[in-house]
Each structure stands twice: as C-alpha cells, then as structure tokens.
Design a protein around this motif. Structure first.
Motif, PDB file in Angstrom:
ATOM      1  N   SER A 158       0.852  -1.174   0.000  1.00 14.47           N
ATOM      2  CA  SER A 158       0.000   0.000   0.000  1.00 14.47           C
ATOM      3  C   SER A 158       0.892   1.231   0.000  1.00 14.47           C
ATOM      4  N   VAL A 159       0.277   2.410   0.018  1.00 13.10           N
ATOM      5  CA  VAL A 159       1.009   3.661   0.173  1.00 13.10           C
ATOM      6  C   VAL A 159       0.962   4.023   1.653  1.00 13.10           C
ATOM      7  N   TYR A 160       2.128   4.340   2.223  1.00 10.92           N
ATOM      8  CA  TYR A 160       2.238   4.573   3.660  1.00 10.92           C
ATOM      9  C   TYR A 160       2.574   6.047   3.901  1.00 10.92           C
ATOM     10  N   PRO A 161       1.560   6.869   4.170  1.00 10.89           N
ATOM     11  CA  PRO A 161       1.764   8.325   4.273  1.00 10.89           C
ATOM     12  C   PRO A 161       2.762   8.729   5.343  1.00 10.89           C
ATOM     13  N   VAL A 162       2.751   8.053   6.502  1.00 12.43           N
ATOM     14  CA  VAL A 162       3.665   8.443   7.580  1.00 12.43           C
ATOM     15  C   VAL A 162       5.117   8.270   7.144  1.00 12.43           C
ATOM     16  N   SER A 163       5.429   7.134   6.519  1.00 11.58           N
ATOM     17  CA  SER A 163       6.794   6.900   6.041  1.00 11.58           C
ATOM     18  C   SER A 163       7.199   7.929   5.006  1.00 11.58           C
ATOM     19  N   LEU A 164       6.264   8.278   4.121  1.00 10.04           N
ATOM     20  CA  LEU A 164       6.569   9.265   3.081  1.00 10.04           C
ATOM     21  C   LEU A 164       6.760  10.652   3.685  1.00 10.04           C
ATOM     22  N   LEU A 165       5.947  10.995   4.692  1.00 11.95           N
ATOM     23  CA  LEU A 165       6.094  12.308   5.335  1.00 11.95           C
ATOM     24  C   LEU A 165       7.431  12.419   6.060  1.00 11.95           C
ATOM     25  N   VAL A 166       7.831  11.346   6.732  1.00 11.16           N
ATOM     26  CA  VAL A 166       9.131  11.354   7.419  1.00 11.16           C
ATOM     27  C   VAL A 166      10.262  11.551   6.413  1.00 11.16           C
ATOM     28  N   ALA A 167      10.216  10.808   5.308  1.00 15.51           N
ATOM     29  CA  ALA A 167      11.253  10.936   4.283  1.00 15.51           C
ATOM     30  C   ALA A 167      11.249  12.335   3.680  1.00 15.51           C
ATOM     31  N   ALA A 168      10.057  12.888   3.427  1.00 13.34           N
ATOM     32  CA  ALA A 168       9.967  14.240   2.876  1.00 13.34           C
ATOM     33  C   ALA A 168      10.564  15.258   3.837  1.00 13.34           C
ATOM     34  N   GLY A 169      10.281  15.094   5.134  1.00  8.63           N
ATOM     35  CA  GLY A 169      10.852  16.002   6.125  1.00  8.63           C
ATOM     36  C   GLY A 169      12.366  15.951   6.138  1.00  8.63           C
ATOM     37  N   PHE A 170      12.928  14.730   6.098  1.00 11.91           N
ATOM     38  CA  PHE A 170      14.383  14.591   6.059  1.00 11.91           C
ATOM     39  C   PHE A 170      14.954  15.248   4.808  1.00 11.91           C
ATOM     40  N   GLY A 171      14.312  15.027   3.655  1.00 10.64           N
ATOM     41  CA  GLY A 171      14.817  15.586   2.403  1.00 10.64           C
ATOM     42  C   GLY A 171      14.809  17.101   2.398  1.00 10.64           C
ATOM     43  N   LEU A 172      13.713  17.722   2.834  1.00 11.44           N
ATOM     44  CA  LEU A 172      13.610  19.185   2.825  1.00 11.44           C
ATOM     45  C   LEU A 172      14.544  19.813   3.853  1.00 11.44           C
ATOM     46  N   LEU A 173      14.651  19.199   5.041  1.00 12.31           N
ATOM     47  CA  LEU A 173      15.562  19.735   6.054  1.00 12.31           C
ATOM     48  C   LEU A 173      17.012  19.690   5.566  1.00 12.31           C
ATOM     49  N   THR A 174      17.389  18.580   4.918  1.00 14.54           N
ATOM     50  CA  THR A 174      18.759  18.465   4.412  1.00 14.54           C
ATOM     51  C   THR A 174      19.027  19.501   3.338  1.00 14.54           C
ATOM     52  N   ALA A 175      18.079  19.678   2.417  1.00 17.51           N
ATOM     53  CA  ALA A 175      18.254  20.659   1.347  1.00 17.51           C
ATOM     54  C   ALA A 175      18.422  22.061   1.919  1.00 17.51           C
ATOM     55  N   PHE A 176      17.597  22.410   2.900  1.00 20.70           N
ATOM     56  CA  PHE A 176      17.691  23.754   3.484  1.00 20.70           C
ATOM     57  C   PHE A 176      19.016  23.934   4.226  1.00 20.70           C
ATOM     58  N   ALA A 177      19.402  22.945   5.030  1.00 19.82           N
ATOM     59  CA  ALA A 177      20.603  23.072   5.860  1.00 19.82           C
ATOM     60  C   ALA A 177      21.848  23.287   5.012  1.00 19.82           C
ATOM     61  N   PHE A 178      21.944  22.589   3.894  1.00 23.54           N
ATOM     62  CA  PHE A 178      23.156  22.682   3.082  1.00 23.54           C
ATOM     63  C   PHE A 178      23.084  23.768   2.017  1.00 23.54           C
ATOM     64  N   ALA A 179      21.896  24.314   1.735  1.00 20.60           N
ATOM     65  CA  ALA A 179      21.774  25.373   0.734  1.00 20.60           C
ATOM     66  C   ALA A 179      21.910  26.754   1.335  1.00 20.60           C
ATOM     67  N   VAL A 180      21.569  26.901   2.636  1.00 24.51           N
ATOM     68  CA  VAL A 180      21.516  28.238   3.210  1.00 24.51           C
ATOM     69  C   VAL A 180      22.903  28.872   3.344  1.00 24.51           C
ATOM     70  N   LEU A 181      23.961  28.066   3.512  1.00 25.36           N
ATOM     71  CA  LEU A 181      25.294  28.637   3.671  1.00 25.36           C
ATOM     72  C   LEU A 181      25.821  29.259   2.377  1.00 25.36           C
ATOM     73  N   PRO A 182      25.832  28.526   1.241  1.00 21.28           N
ATOM     74  CA  PRO A 182      26.280  29.199   0.014  1.00 21.28           C
ATOM     75  C   PRO A 182      25.376  30.357  -0.386  1.00 21.28           C
TER      76      PRO A 182
END
Length: 851
Positions: A358-382
């Motif tokens: 099936s599609v598991y929304p909680v797992s997808l939301l957790v992964a999305a949160g990790f992805g967006l947080l990582t992108a922001f953390a490493f993009a804000v410095l440059p």
C-alpha cells in the motif's frame, strides 16, 4: 530611496518564480542527491511498515489463535489447563528438536519436530502435497503414525512420500510434504527441516523424558471476540491468577515479536544508511547551489545595483532552491511509494503470509521532512555567502570562494536545521542508543574529513617545488584558493568509509563462521542424554572417535523469578539483557570452574562445598542486570524456587561455541534432583566420514538423544549472514552513489575556474597532454588521501562493532584495503577526467575577452 531596500516576501516569490522559467539547468545533480536519499528513506520505511502491518493484520493466523500460552520443558498444571480450556476452543501442541532416521537406519538428520492435536489449525489452512485433511495426514494406521515433512528432508535423506522414517522409538509414514504451515512464523527460526506429527505419535516415540528440551503450547480461539482491550485484560488476569505458572503469553496483537523486532531494527539500520546518503548528498546540494550561483552573478549584481538588499537576494534564490528541492523530494517519494509494490512479490516467497502493499503516508512524510531539512541546511550557507558579496566583485567576475563564512543568522539557521535533522533521526529510531552513536559517528566523520582536506592542502603547500610540470600543476591545484580538495575529500570520504566499515564487518563475520569458529568449535552437541544413558553414550562415541574429546555436563532448566529479592521486571532491564529473563534457561552445577571461562570477581567454591546455595553468574550479563557478588537470584527449577547467592562472576567465551551457561550452581544446590546431560565431542582431525559414523552410531544406539552437527548450523548461519550482507552492501552502495554524485557536483562547481586556468595555461604553451597528466595526478592524490582516511576510519569503526558489540575477533582485511584504494582512485580519476574533458576543449577567445 528607502523603499527599494525594504525586504518584501511577495516580490521575492514573484522574482523567484519568474526566474525558474529558465528551467532546471545546473540542478540535475542537486535533484539526484535529494531524490536518492529521500527514496532510500521512504522505501525502507514503507517496506518495513508493509511487513509489520501484514504481520499485525494476520496476527490470528500467524499465532494460530487469538492468544497463545507457552511453557518450556514442563507442561502446565491442571489448574492452568482448566483456565485455558475455559476461554474457548483450544489447540495444543509441542515442539522439540530430535533425530529422524531412515527406515533401515542407514542415514539420519536433525529435524524440528512439531506435534499437533486433532483440531489444528484454529485459523488459516494447513496445506500439503498431495492435498489431504490434517486428520488423514497424522492418523495412525496399522500401528504406524503419519507425518508431513519439509521437502528438504526428503532430499537430504533420499526419501519419497510413502516411505517410512524412524523417530525415537516409533515408526512414521511420510504421507505428504508441507506446502503451507499457517502459523510457521510464530514458531520461530529453525536450524533443521520441519517434521509434523500428532501428539499421539509424539507419545509413541518416547521422546518426552525428564530434562527433555520441549516447548508446550496452547492456542485459544476466544469465545465472544478478541478485541485489544479483552486481550490485554486476559493477559493481566492470567498473570494475576497464576503468578508462578512459568508460561509466556502472546496475543494476536503481537503474533511474531522476534520477527517484528528484527524487521524494525534492520529497517532502522537501513534508514540510517539512507540518511547518511542524504547527508552526503547535502554536500552535493551545497556544491550545486554554489555552481548555480556562479552562473547567476550577473543577475545578482544587477539586483544589488538597483537597490535589492541582501535579504531579498537570498530569499529569491532560497525560494528557488527549496522549490527545486521539493520537486526532488517528490521524485524520491514516488520511488519510495513504489518500493513496497515492487518488494511485495519478492517477499511473498520469503515470508509465509499474504503481504499487502500500500502507500504509507507516515513513512513518506518522514522521508519528505528529512529531504527538505537536508536541502535547506546545506543550501543556506552558500546562499548566505552569495548575499554578502558586493556588486562590484560580481561585475569583476570574482566568485564566492573568497567570501569566507556568511553572517551568523545563516550559520545559526544551518546549525539549528542540522540539529533538528539529527534529533529527528534519533527520535524516529527504534533503538535510540544505536541511532545516537550512528549520528555521532557521521558528525565525527564530517569533522575529521574537513581536517583531512585541510591537512592535504597544508601538505601540498609545504611540498618543495618539483621539476615535473604536470605534477607541479597538480600540487598547486590541490592547495590554491577555491581548490576542489575539501569537496572531493568530503564527498567521497564518508561513502567510502561506510562501505569499508560494512565490508570489513561482513568479511569478519564470514571468516569467523567459515574459518575460525569451525576450527575452535566442537564437532557435535548432544542433548537429552538421560543419566542411565550417559556411560553407554560415552562408550559408543569413544569407540567411533577414539581421538575425540568428550565434555559432559548435567543440565536442568530454570527460570529467573527474582533478582535481589524483587520480582523480575523486564521493563527495568536493558534490551540486550532481556533474553536472560525470557522463559527457561539452561542451568548446571559444577565442582570446578568450567572451561572457556575465567573469574572476574569473587571466588570459586570448594569441591566439597555443602553450605548455602551458591551460583556463578556470567559477568557481562550480570552487569547488564545490575548484579554483583553477594546479590541473590531466585530460580524456579522443576516447580521449586531456589534462592542462591552470587559467589562470583566469570567472563564466558560464548564465541567458542563450547558448553557455556549464564548460571552455574554449586553441586549441593540440586542434590538428588532428576536431570539430563549435555555433551560435546571435539575432534579437529575428524573427517566428514568419521562425523557421519558418529552420528549413525549415536542415533542407532540411543534414538532419543538429539545430535547437532555444529558445521551444519554454521553453514546455515553463514547463508543468513550472506543474505543480510547483500542488503547491507546494497544500502552502502546508495551512499557511495550519493558520494559520486557529490563529486560530480563539486567538479561542476569548479568548472568556471578550471576553464579560466586551462585557457591561460594553453595560451602560455601548455599542451592538452600536460593538462590531462596534471589532472590525473591531482585526482589521483586526492583519491589516495580519501582512501587512506576511509581505510582508517572504516577499520576503527568495524573493529569497534565486531570486537566490542559482537565480541568476536576482529581482523583487518588487506584485500578490502586494496579494493578500496583502487576503487577510490578509479572513481576520482575517472569522474575527474570526465568532468574536465569539456574544460580542455574550451576555446580561448571568449574566455580571454572576459578577463
């Protein structure tokens, strides 16, 4: 004039969306890094949720009932039986390991014997080939009971359906092979082929004797439904009414706890590896953003010249970066959401339950949160650095390398985001201690890699001038301002270190299972030896293997009920020590200190000791339980509670696979108590033929003694480790792919300065061959430095896991070292040359006109 300098979010959004119309050129590596890490986390968590959800949804079928009562080595009493039978329909059974022999006694095999009653199964369907009702499979005909077996047993013994087989003192007809055993998962992991018979057949075989290792089970289909509340109340009622029953109770809400726990732990590990890949990709995100901003210098300069404040510039490009990151996360979520559907068919042959994807929304939301947080953390410095560069510098075509660190708000934003990312990884983990160690190791690796990059640059700066022009250029490129050294070392270092760590752990485990353990371990374990049989057993084995060493020890079964005078409470015990408290444990008594043990605290009792009951406790397990010399433990043995004082603690060499016990009592503790014996045979010079003869001789002379050939168990464990190793290496490969992407991004970020250098050098007379050699030397030196770090860091990490956590001998593998060195060099040189090939072909005129 104040109005243009005011930061307006609406204007930033409008300008960001307008500029995105130019497409995603320069962001493909950025997208790949975000999508890869997000897909890994989403896919692993979704598959884990699918498997645990499937187990939970079919809990009654997996368990074989709404509730299951288990008692080890001793059947439940009449009062407990009356309580169980009053709950609803009951199916009783028994499990044990024993030997099965061909009808003529020429060959034999260890089997996992399961006896069931006439009402089995309560839930699900028991299917055989040929298909027939369970009653017909196990019925007695002309004094011969029926049996169903796994196909592997027929293959191993060269038998067919219709043949007869001997178990204990009874003869059984093999009437079918097992196709589906609905509650197989709840029976646990088996080292031998399954054989199923009736309870009447088990009694006829004469295998149930004092000291026999047997598990009794009672599955119940409750009258009136089985909701979660009633199941919880039932467990509490059983514990209150029969506190000394010694049984364990499982409900359909927790049908296969060991499997579920293992799935969750393995998923946690793979999730952490996926998060590592995402964080490694974060370096690629930073490189991609820096390279992209290099191409936007003219736009940024124009914005600043017309009065745009730094906050507006940063906001415009941060919005663009996060929108593109969201698109990358979306791609990763699509892959992660599809993973359970791809895995369901493969898992259906591994787990004997219907796996519903099936599609598991909680797992997808957790992964999305990790992805967006990582992108922001490493993009804000440059982005922060770009916002601080004055317009004049941008018009002079100066880059961002010399800008230093951005202002503190950007540093604070990046630091807080990374802290949230680490906290989330620990919070969502099943074992937070391991997750904390993993996150700390990644953080240390990042810090060390940064130092390695600086050290490489310092060494290159200190190297005397060499005569070779390509080598001189390579050394200069390593330490010049804006060099790729920090990015290359950081991008490849973590992925290679993780790969080396996992490869060394896997290699050490395989070496131990296939080499060291078989050399040190005994050839055979023999259990269920009665006191009346021990002398004859020893005589039979000595005749067949005269050079073998036989070690025999008495064995009883006991369950720890109290620690330091207080009832056992598993919740107050660390997870790694709870196995000591679950169910019955093997216990023994001895006059002298057992082999493969040494005292770490206290003193051993005298051979003729006759005082209060004493016990020697394993030191590691005792420490985990908070026990020390002088403390007391209470053990229930044969229905009798015995309280003993801990006389000493001893270090036990569990990895030797010799006979070892957590608890060894003084001989007077069990004076006169009935017990069985356990024995090992160690004969390093025994050939496979001699081992086969030992097995035949013991089985024919004493058919009720269970013989376990250690080599067979190790081979099975080796296969399991190999299967797990494939999954682990595949996960590590994801991190390595992320590293390669990051390396490509680093090269893309430095292409502008490379083009400038190449054009100037070619104008001054340098040939393409000279430049290629210079790049080969540069990337080769960087790859060598990265590989050395990966070997050092990975070697230490693998040593810690193998020697400190697994308590096994740890060895450094030279072949892993060579493979890592070669791999690092091939990757860095290969990708480096691919990335700079376009630079070498750049025409000089357009570049020189911009100087």
């Amino acid at each position: 004039m104040a109005a243009p300098n005011r930061f307006r979010p609406g204007l930033a959004m409008r300008l960001a969306l307008r500029e995105l119309r130019g497409g995603l050129s320069g962001f493909y590596i950025f997208l790949a890094c975000v999508a890869l890490g997000t897909a890994a986390i989403a896919g692993v968590n979704s598959v884990s949720q699918m498997m645990t959800g499937s187990i939970a949804s079919e809990g009654r079928t997996i368990l074989g009932g709404d509730v299951r009562f288990e008692s080890e080595n001793m059947d439940i009493g009449e009062a407990e039986r009356g309580f169980v039978e009053g709950l609803g329909a009951v199916s009783s059974g028994a499990n044990m390991r024993t030997m099965a022999r061909t009808g003529d006694g020429a060959d034999q095999s260890l089997v996992e014997l399961r006896a069931v009653d006439d009402v089995y199964p309560l839930y699900g369907s028991f299917e055989t080939a040929p298909a027939m009702p369970a009653g017909d499979v196990f019925a007695e005909r002309d004094g011969v009971h029926g049996a169903a077996v796994a196909q592997i047993l027929l293959d191993r013994l060269g038998l067919s359906v219709g043949d007869e087989i001997l178990v204990g003192q009874a003869r059984f007809e093999l009437r079918a092979t097992i196709v589906t055993e609905p509650d197989a998962l709840s029976e646990g992991f088996g080292f031998a082929p399954r054989m199923m018979i009736s309870l009447r057949g088990l009694n006829a075989a004469g295998l149930i004797r004092p000291g026999s290792l047997i598990e009794y089970s009672y599955r119940v289909r409750l009258d009136g439904g089985a909701d979660a509340g009633r199941l919880a109340d039932l467990r509490e009622e059983a514990a209150d009414r029969f506190p000394d029953a010694g049984w364990s109770i499982r409900t359909s809400r927790n049908a296969a706890p060991a499997l579920t726990r293992n799935i969750e732990r393995f998923s946690q590990f793979l999730t952490l590896v996926g998060l590592t890949a995402l964080i490694v990709g974060g370096v690629g995100i930073a490189n991609s953003v820096r390279a992209w901003l290099e191409g936007k210098r003219g736009v940024i300069a124009t914005l600043k010249c017309v009065g745009a404040p730094s906050q507006l510039v940063v906001a415009i490009y941060l919005i663009q970066v996060m929108l593109i990151a969201a698109f990358g996360v979306f791609q990763g979520l699509l892959l992660g959401a599809a993973t359970p559907f791809l895995a369901a068919s493969a898992l259906s042959g591994v787990i004997p339950i219907a796996v519903q994807a099936s599609v598991y929304p909680v797992s997808l939301l957790v992964a999305a949160g990790f992805g967006l947080l990582t992108a922001f953390a490493f993009a804000v410095l440059p982005l922060g650095r770009a916002g601080e560069v004055p317009a004049t510098a941008l018009f002079r075509q100066q880059g961002f390398e010399g800008g230093g660190l951005p202002r503190w708000p950007y540093l604070l934003a990046a630091g807080l985001t990374l802290a949230v990312l680490c906290a989330a990884a620990i919070w969502f983990a099943d074992d937070r201690r391991i997750a904390t160690l993993f996150v700390a190791a990644v953080a240390v690796a990042f810090g060390v890699l940064r130092l390695v990059g600086l050290a490489v640059q310092a060494i290159a700066r200190a190297v005397p001038t060499v005569r070779s022009t390509p080598l001189r250029l390579a050394v200069g490129n390593i330490h010049r301002p804006g060099a790729l050294t920090p990015s290359v070392v950081l991008s490849l270092g973590l992925g290679l270190a993780l790969l080396v760590t996992l490869a060394l752990i896997d290699s050490n485990l395989r070496r131990e299972l296939s080499g060291n353990l078989p050399d040190r371990a005994p050839n055979f374990f023999f259990v269920d030896i009665q006191s009346s049989e021990i002398d004859g057993f020893e005589r039979v084995v000595s005749e067949v293997a005269p050079d073998g060493k036989i070690i025999k020890v008495p064995m009883l079964r006991g369950r720890i009920t109290e620690l330091k005078g207080a009832p056992v409470n598993e919740e107050n015990v660390p997870p790694e020590a709870r196995w000591v408290l679950r169910g019955d444990r093997g216990v023994t008594y001895a006059r002298n200190l057992p082999e493969n043990s040494r005292l770490s605290a206290g003193e051993w009792w005298a051979p003729d000791y006759e005082g209060e009951p004493l016990v020697s406790f394993a030191a590691e397990e005792g420490a985990e339980l908070g026990l020390g010399v002088g403390d007391t433990i209470t053990v229930s043995v044969l229905g009798r509670s015995i309280t003993a004082r801990i006389a000493n603690l001893r270090d036990v060499e569990w990895e030797s696979l010799s006979i070892n016990f957590v608890m060894v009592f003084s001989p007077n503790t069990f004076a006169g108590a009935p017990h069985s014996w356990m024995a090992t045979l160690t004969d390093p010079g025994a050939t496979e033929a001699v081992e086969g003869e030992v097995l035949r001789a013991v089985t024919q002379a004493y058919p009720t003694i269970t013989s376990v050939r250690v080599k067979d168990a190790l081979e099975l464990a080796n296969r399991v480790v190999g299967q797990i190793g494939i999954a682990i290496r595949a996960a590590a490969l994801v991190a390595l792919i992320a590293s390669v992407l990051v390396l490509s991004g680093a090269l893309a970020a430095g292409n502008r300065s490379r083009i400038h250098d190449a054009v100037v050098l070619k104008t001054l007379g340098a040939t393409r061959t000279t430049l290629i050699r210079a790049y080969v030397y540069e990337y080769g030196l960087l790859g060598l430095a990265t590989a050395v770090f990966a070997l050092a860091f990975g070697g230490v990490a693998a040593w810690f896991v193998v020697s400190r956590i697994m308590t096994l001998p740890s060895n450094f593998m030279p072949d892993i070292a060579i493979a890592t060195l070669v791999g690092a060099l091939v990757v860095t040189v290969g990708i480096g040359l691919l990335g700079t090939w376009r630079v070498l072909g750049q025409k000089a005129a357009p570049v020189l006109r911009e100087l």
